[in-house]
Design a protein around this motif. Structure first.
Motif, PDB file in Angstrom:
ATOM      1  N   PRO A   1      -1.101  -2.026  16.983  1.00 38.41           N
ATOM      2  CA  PRO A   1      -1.968  -3.182  16.746  1.00 38.41           C
ATOM      3  C   PRO A   1      -1.560  -4.025  15.534  1.00 38.41           C
ATOM      4  O   PRO A   1      -1.871  -5.217  15.485  1.00 38.41           O
ATOM      5  CB  PRO A   1      -3.347  -2.544  16.528  1.00 38.41           C
ATOM      6  CG  PRO A   1      -3.272  -1.215  17.203  1.00 38.41           C
ATOM      7  CD  PRO A   1      -1.864  -0.759  17.033  1.00 38.41           C
ATOM      8  N   LEU A   2      -0.868  -3.420  14.563  1.00 35.73           N
ATOM      9  CA  LEU A   2      -0.471  -4.171  13.379  1.00 35.73           C
ATOM     10  C   LEU A   2       0.789  -5.000  13.607  1.00 35.73           C
ATOM     11  O   LEU A   2       1.154  -5.815  12.763  1.00 35.73           O
ATOM     12  CB  LEU A   2      -0.241  -3.225  12.197  1.00 35.73           C
ATOM     13  CG  LEU A   2      -1.483  -2.506  11.661  1.00 35.73           C
ATOM     14  CD1 LEU A   2      -1.095  -1.549  10.545  1.00 35.73           C
ATOM     15  CD2 LEU A   2      -2.513  -3.502  11.163  1.00 35.73           C
TER      16      LEU A   2
ATOM     17  N   GLY B   1       8.661   3.694  14.924  1.00 37.22           N
ATOM     18  CA  GLY B   1       9.022   2.753  13.864  1.00 37.22           C
ATOM     19  C   GLY B   1       7.859   1.995  13.254  1.00 37.22           C
ATOM     20  O   GLY B   1       7.710   1.960  12.022  1.00 37.22           O
ATOM     21  N   PRO B   2       6.990   1.356  14.072  1.00 34.08           N
ATOM     22  CA  PRO B   2       5.883   0.603  13.463  1.00 34.08           C
ATOM     23  C   PRO B   2       4.950   1.478  12.635  1.00 34.08           C
ATOM     24  O   PRO B   2       4.471   1.062  11.574  1.00 34.08           O
ATOM     25  CB  PRO B   2       5.155   0.018  14.681  1.00 34.08           C
ATOM     26  CG  PRO B   2       6.176  -0.015  15.766  1.00 34.08           C
ATOM     27  CD  PRO B   2       7.041   1.175  15.526  1.00 34.08           C
ATOM     28  N   TYR B   3       4.680   2.686  13.093  1.00 35.27           N
ATOM     29  CA  TYR B   3       3.771   3.578  12.364  1.00 35.27           C
ATOM     30  C   TYR B   3       4.441   4.147  11.116  1.00 35.27           C
ATOM     31  O   TYR B   3       3.785   4.388  10.099  1.00 35.27           O
ATOM     32  CB  TYR B   3       3.282   4.702  13.281  1.00 35.27           C
ATOM     33  CG  TYR B   3       2.247   4.219  14.271  1.00 35.27           C
ATOM     34  CD1 TYR B   3       0.886   4.334  13.993  1.00 35.27           C
ATOM     35  CD2 TYR B   3       2.624   3.617  15.462  1.00 35.27           C
ATOM     36  CE1 TYR B   3      -0.063   3.863  14.888  1.00 35.27           C
ATOM     37  CE2 TYR B   3       1.687   3.139  16.364  1.00 35.27           C
ATOM     38  CZ  TYR B   3       0.343   3.263  16.074  1.00 35.27           C
ATOM     39  OH  TYR B   3      -0.594   2.786  16.950  1.00 35.27           O
ATOM     40  N   ALA B   4       5.744   4.383  11.200  1.00 37.25           N
ATOM     41  CA  ALA B   4       6.470   4.852  10.019  1.00 37.25           C
ATOM     42  C   ALA B   4       6.580   3.745   8.974  1.00 37.25           C
ATOM     43  O   ALA B   4       6.449   3.991   7.772  1.00 37.25           O
ATOM     44  CB  ALA B   4       7.861   5.341  10.424  1.00 37.25           C
ATOM     45  N   TYR B   5       6.792   2.524   9.422  1.00 36.92           N
ATOM     46  CA  TYR B   5       7.086   1.411   8.518  1.00 36.92           C
ATOM     47  C   TYR B   5       5.832   0.862   7.845  1.00 36.92           C
ATOM     48  O   TYR B   5       5.825   0.592   6.647  1.00 36.92           O
ATOM     49  CB  TYR B   5       7.790   0.303   9.301  1.00 36.92           C
ATOM     50  CG  TYR B   5       8.177  -0.900   8.475  1.00 36.92           C
ATOM     51  CD1 TYR B   5       9.301  -0.862   7.654  1.00 36.92           C
ATOM     52  CD2 TYR B   5       7.419  -2.070   8.507  1.00 36.92           C
ATOM     53  CE1 TYR B   5       9.659  -1.957   6.898  1.00 36.92           C
ATOM     54  CE2 TYR B   5       7.770  -3.175   7.754  1.00 36.92           C
ATOM     55  CZ  TYR B   5       8.896  -3.113   6.949  1.00 36.92           C
ATOM     56  OH  TYR B   5       9.250  -4.194   6.190  1.00 36.92           O
ATOM     57  N   HIS B   6       4.748   0.684   8.593  1.00 34.54           N
ATOM     58  CA  HIS B   6       3.564   0.015   8.060  1.00 34.54           C
ATOM     59  C   HIS B   6       2.708   0.980   7.238  1.00 34.54           C
ATOM     60  O   HIS B   6       2.191   1.965   7.765  1.00 34.54           O
ATOM     61  CB  HIS B   6       2.726  -0.580   9.188  1.00 34.54           C
ATOM     62  CG  HIS B   6       3.340  -1.778   9.840  1.00 34.54           C
ATOM     63  ND1 HIS B   6       3.527  -2.964   9.179  1.00 34.54           N
ATOM     64  CD2 HIS B   6       3.813  -1.968  11.099  1.00 34.54           C
ATOM     65  CE1 HIS B   6       4.090  -3.844   9.989  1.00 34.54           C
ATOM     66  NE2 HIS B   6       4.281  -3.263  11.158  1.00 34.54           N
ATOM     67  N   MET B   7       2.557   0.674   5.960  1.00 32.96           N
ATOM     68  CA  MET B   7       1.701   1.491   5.109  1.00 32.96           C
ATOM     69  C   MET B   7       0.251   1.469   5.579  1.00 32.96           C
ATOM     70  O   MET B   7      -0.507   2.417   5.356  1.00 32.96           O
ATOM     71  CB  MET B   7       1.768   0.978   3.668  1.00 32.96           C
ATOM     72  CG  MET B   7       3.110   1.158   2.972  1.00 32.96           C
ATOM     73  SD  MET B   7       3.418   2.864   2.475  1.00 32.96           S
ATOM     74  CE  MET B   7       2.224   3.062   1.160  1.00 32.96           C
ATOM     75  N   GLN B   8      -0.157   0.393   6.266  1.00 34.29           N
ATOM     76  CA  GLN B   8      -1.559   0.243   6.654  1.00 34.29           C
ATOM     77  C   GLN B   8      -2.005   1.270   7.681  1.00 34.29           C
ATOM     78  O   GLN B   8      -3.217   1.442   7.893  1.00 34.29           O
ATOM     79  CB  GLN B   8      -1.805  -1.164   7.212  1.00 34.29           C
ATOM     80  CG  GLN B   8      -1.563  -2.277   6.213  1.00 34.29           C
ATOM     81  CD  GLN B   8      -0.149  -2.817   6.269  1.00 34.29           C
ATOM     82  OE1 GLN B   8       0.807  -2.046   6.441  1.00 34.29           O
ATOM     83  NE2 GLN B   8      -0.011  -4.125   6.148  1.00 34.29           N
ATOM     84  N   TYR B   9      -1.062   1.943   8.331  1.00 33.20           N
ATOM     85  CA  TYR B   9      -1.442   2.985   9.280  1.00 33.20           C
ATOM     86  C   TYR B   9      -1.845   4.276   8.569  1.00 33.20           C
ATOM     87  O   TYR B   9      -2.307   5.219   9.210  1.00 33.20           O
ATOM     88  CB  TYR B   9      -0.307   3.259  10.265  1.00 33.20           C
ATOM     89  CG  TYR B   9      -0.225   2.233  11.376  1.00 33.20           C
ATOM     90  CD1 TYR B   9      -1.302   2.009  12.212  1.00 33.20           C
ATOM     91  CD2 TYR B   9       0.937   1.503  11.589  1.00 33.20           C
ATOM     92  CE1 TYR B   9      -1.236   1.068  13.227  1.00 33.20           C
ATOM     93  CE2 TYR B   9       1.016   0.564  12.597  1.00 33.20           C
ATOM     94  CZ  TYR B   9      -0.071   0.349  13.414  1.00 33.20           C
ATOM     95  OH  TYR B   9      -0.006  -0.580  14.416  1.00 33.20           O
ATOM     96  N   GLY B  10      -1.641   4.334   7.275  1.00 33.52           N
ATOM     97  CA  GLY B  10      -2.006   5.522   6.523  1.00 33.52           C
ATOM     98  C   GLY B  10      -3.335   5.349   5.818  1.00 33.52           C
ATOM     99  O   GLY B  10      -3.849   4.237   5.648  1.00 33.52           O
ATOM    100  N   VAL B  11      -3.900   6.459   5.384  1.00 33.76           N
ATOM    101  CA  VAL B  11      -5.169   6.481   4.676  1.00 33.76           C
ATOM    102  C   VAL B  11      -4.960   7.225   3.358  1.00 33.76           C
ATOM    103  O   VAL B  11      -4.347   8.302   3.336  1.00 33.76           O
ATOM    104  CB  VAL B  11      -6.264   7.177   5.510  1.00 33.76           C
ATOM    105  CG1 VAL B  11      -7.546   7.327   4.704  1.00 33.76           C
ATOM    106  CG2 VAL B  11      -6.536   6.389   6.789  1.00 33.76           C
ATOM    107  N   VAL B  12      -5.474   6.654   2.272  1.00 41.82           N
ATOM    108  CA  VAL B  12      -5.398   7.285   0.957  1.00 41.82           C
ATOM    109  C   VAL B  12      -6.707   8.012   0.701  1.00 41.82           C
ATOM    110  O   VAL B  12      -7.793   7.439   0.847  1.00 41.82           O
ATOM    111  CB  VAL B  12      -5.139   6.240  -0.143  1.00 41.82           C
ATOM    112  CG1 VAL B  12      -5.137   6.903  -1.523  1.00 41.82           C
ATOM    113  CG2 VAL B  12      -3.814   5.524   0.099  1.00 41.82           C
TER     114      VAL B  12
END
Length: 702
Positions: free
Chosen positions: A352-353, A403-414
């Motif tokens: 989606p990102l 690739g998109p999930y590895a690359y985009h920081m927004q897919y992660g949660v802090v």
């Protein structure tokens, strides 16, 4: 020229003896930690394990030239080639010119290794990439060695790229294995040209690969890469770039005269040439003083993906039509394109990102890949080297999906983590919302290890009060530490009477004296100008320690926190490292603790860091503060003071350092995300390398 050839032909067997002897001598300086050599001083520290001393020998440009010279020298003997002997000696001269054996007269244990290089891949990854450089050079220089050397160059570059990607994945703490960093992009350009050469057999693509070799060296050793700026000689980058452009242009001219398969030769050749100029053009502009940035990250994605994705699909078509009718392949790929558009138009987005067109490309690669894989499986009985084609398709699918999930920081949660306190972390994934249970089960500190020099260029971070305290070392006073009622103090001893005394530019006010077995103890204040520097007695802190401890411009280097994490009930370990050398090299010393938990072909990716104390506008990580305290306790106050000053980016006063050392924030912060199908990337890379090795062995036997 003929006489030179005869000389080289008669004495080519001496080439490996000379190059290997010099290389072994160079490596031996690292093994013995001989910091009288500049390369050793700049990349090692006392107590460094042997493995990383060897890795440190692969950092600087002069050392790289020695490695290449040694490989070419060995190949000169194997191929009985005067050309390779000459090439070996050229690189030996380059090694001397670019300071492989430059001396350092400042002494000290060395300023340590770049913390990013303290990784198990720090030895095999650069060795494979360097070997690929040497093989390309050998293939160009000696036509008789071209077939073997060219295939080996492709194998080494493939393995080197894969190892570098995995290194990034397990080190940088954002979950990415590829970000179009200029160095990795340049090596990928070389790989594209070598792939074109393997399928086209003409020498044009090989000369283009040679241009990419020199481009990669130029990028690496001119400091323009955010991730690979650990060794540079400013002039080296400029001359390597000029050599690179000449080789590239010559190769493309030769390639224009050659003929190769439209679907196996042209896509990698065209893609390689296009990406080459994306890197080389801005580098050339920078050398002319123009403020042009080399594309990386998002800017590189925007420029490269629109060409690279069609090149991958063209390669798929070329692979599939070897076993299936071209018209049927075209129909299948056309139907896949329609299906991909339909999925996206219905709002079924894998990422989606990412843009809608990126999602179309993801589905198109995934849907078309089975056909070239099937074609290769039909041929694998006759040719085991088809593993490379299967690996390419699998890798392309894995990169498209992960690739998109590895690359985009927004897919992660802090998420903040306390020891023993579980947290349920909601995570986005292409399969729908998921949740991961995570907690810190336990942690333990390890270290500190190693000793590093405080480099001279950090003198700008010496504050006025630290400079004043360092001047006290030359006064006729003796400072020592004593323990009174369980508290450690620093006191001054000297033959002075109560009253005011001038000691050069310093003043000493003695309130009273006490005769002790250790001498006359002064109850006094020592200062300079209108300020007091240190009192006697004074509690042992970073200020009083400077005058009490022996002058020592070193620091403890490495400390770790080994954290046991519980991830959905599975126990994994993540090791957080902090190295003073990173701060002293002005590149940061914290390395995240990384843990991955496989879920089939997916990974749950966790990067853990210690909690921070925010002071002013700077966030000080607990592990850095702990290393500073360990320095102080080891009577290395300059190490503590300069470490925190370098961390802060400005000279700190003694009071600021003492205040910082009182902070010890508890807990951890974790960055968590799901990276789908990432295992396909590593499986595909392994198959690529395996197929290349089969081809290399077959060429050797032939």
């Amino acid at each position: 020229m003929a006489s030179l050839r005869r000389i080289l032909a008669n004495y080519f067997h001496l080439s490996p003896a000379v190059s290997l002897a010099l290389l072994f001598f160079y490596i031996s300086r690292f093994i013995t930690l001989d910091t009288s050599y500049l390369d050793v001083y700049a990349n090692t520290s006392w107590g460094m394990p042997l493995y990383y001393r060897l890795a440190a020998s692969l950092v600087n440009v002069g050392g790289i030239m020695l490695y290449i010279a040694a490989i070419l020298g060995l190949m000169a003997v194997v191929a009985k080639s005067w050309r390779l002997a000459a090439a070996s000696h050229v690189f030996l001269l380059a090694a001397f010119y670019w300071g492989a054996f430059a001396k350092w007269g400042g002494g000290g244990p060395g300023i340590g290794l770049n913390p990013l290089l303290r990784n198990p891949w720090a030895l095999p990854h650069p060795l494979m990439v360097i070997a690929s450089y040497a093989m390309v050079l050998a293939a160009v220089a000696e036509p008789r060695a071209r077939e073997r050397a060219g295939v080996l160059a492709w194998v080494f570059s493939t393995a080197g790229l894969a190892a570098g990607g995995y290194w990034s994945y397990t080190t940088f703490g954002w979950g990415g294995y590829w970000a179009w960093d200029p160095v990795e992009t340049s090596v990928f350009t070389m790989w594209l040209f070598l792939t074109a050469w393997i399928h086209g057999r003409g020498s044009g693509a090989l000369y283009a690969a040679l241009g990419a070799v020199f481009l990669t060296m130029a990028v690496t050793y001119s400091g323009v890469s955010p991730l690979h700026s650990f060794a540079g000689v400013a002039a080296a980058g400029k001359w390597l770039l000029i050599t690179s452009v000449i080789a590239l242009i010559y190769g493309l001219i030769k390639a224009s005269w050659e003929r190769g398969s439209a679907f196996s030769y042209l896509p990698p050749l065209v893609a390689g040439a296009y990406i080459y100029w994306i890197i080389a053009g801005p580098m050339a502009a920078q050398s002319l003083g123009l403020p042009v940035a080399i594309p990386s990250g998002d800017s590189a994605v925007a420029l490269i993906h629109p060409l690279l994705i069609p090149a991958v699909l063209a390669a798929f078509f070329g692979m599939a039509k070897r076993a299936f009718p071209p018209r049927a392949v075209a129909l299948y790929m056309g139907a896949s394109a329609v299906a991909s558009l339909a999925l996206v138009s219905m709002g079924v987005l894998w990422s989606p990102l990412s843009s809608l067109w990126t999602n179309v490309a993801i589905y198109l690669i995934v849907l078309t890949a089975p056909l070239p894989i099937a074609a290769s499986l039909l041929k694998i009985r006759k040719d085991l080297a088809e593993l490379s084609h299967i690996g390419f398709a699998v890798l392309a699918v894995g990169a498209a999906l992960s690739g998109p999930y590895a690359y985009h920081m927004q897919y992660g949660v802090v998420v903040p983590l306390g020891v023993g306190q579980p947290a349920l972390v909601p995570l986005p994934s292409p399969y729908g919302p998921e949740a991961v249970s995570i907690k810190v089960v336990e942690w333990r500190a390890a270290g500190p290890w190693e000793l590093v020099s405080i480099p001279p260029y950090l003198s700008r971070l010496v504050s006025p009060d630290l400079a004043g305290l360092m001047g006290v070392w030359g006064l006729d006073l003796r400072f020592d530490s004593v323990v009174l009622n369980g508290t450690k103090y620093v006191v001054a001893f000297g033959n002075y009477t109560p009253g005011f005394h001038r000691l050069g530019s310093y003043w000493l006010y003695v309130n009273s004296t006490v005769d002790t077995p250790r001498g006359k103890l002064l109850v006094a204040a020592l200062g300079i100008g209108d300020r007091a520097l240190v009192f006697s007695p004074q509690k042992f802190d970073v200020i009083s320690a400077v005058v009490a401890c022996k002058p020592n411009a070193t620091s403890l280097n490495l400390i770790e926190e080994r954290v046991i994490l519980g991830i959905d009930g599975a126990a994994v370990e993540a090791t957080i490292r902090y190295e003073a050398s990173g701060e002293f090299k002005l590149i940061r010393g914290l390395i995240h603790g990384i843990a991955t938990v496989p879920r089939g072909l997916d990974d749950v990716y966790i990067a853990v860091t210690p909690e921070v104390a925010v002071v002013g506008n700077v966030s000080y990580t607990r592990i850095a503060l702990e290393l500073a305290r360990r320095n102080l306790n080891a009577c290395l106050p300059l190490g503590a003071w300069m470490l925190l000053s370098a961390y802060s980016g400005r000279p700190l006063s003694g009071g600021e350092v003492n205040a910082l050392l009182k902070n010890s924030p508890q807990g951890y912060v974790a960055y968590v995300k799901i990276i789908p199908m990432v295992q396909l990337v590593w499986i595909g890379a392994a198959l690529l390398v395996a197929g290349g090795l089969v081809k290399a062995v077959r060429r050797h036997v032939a």
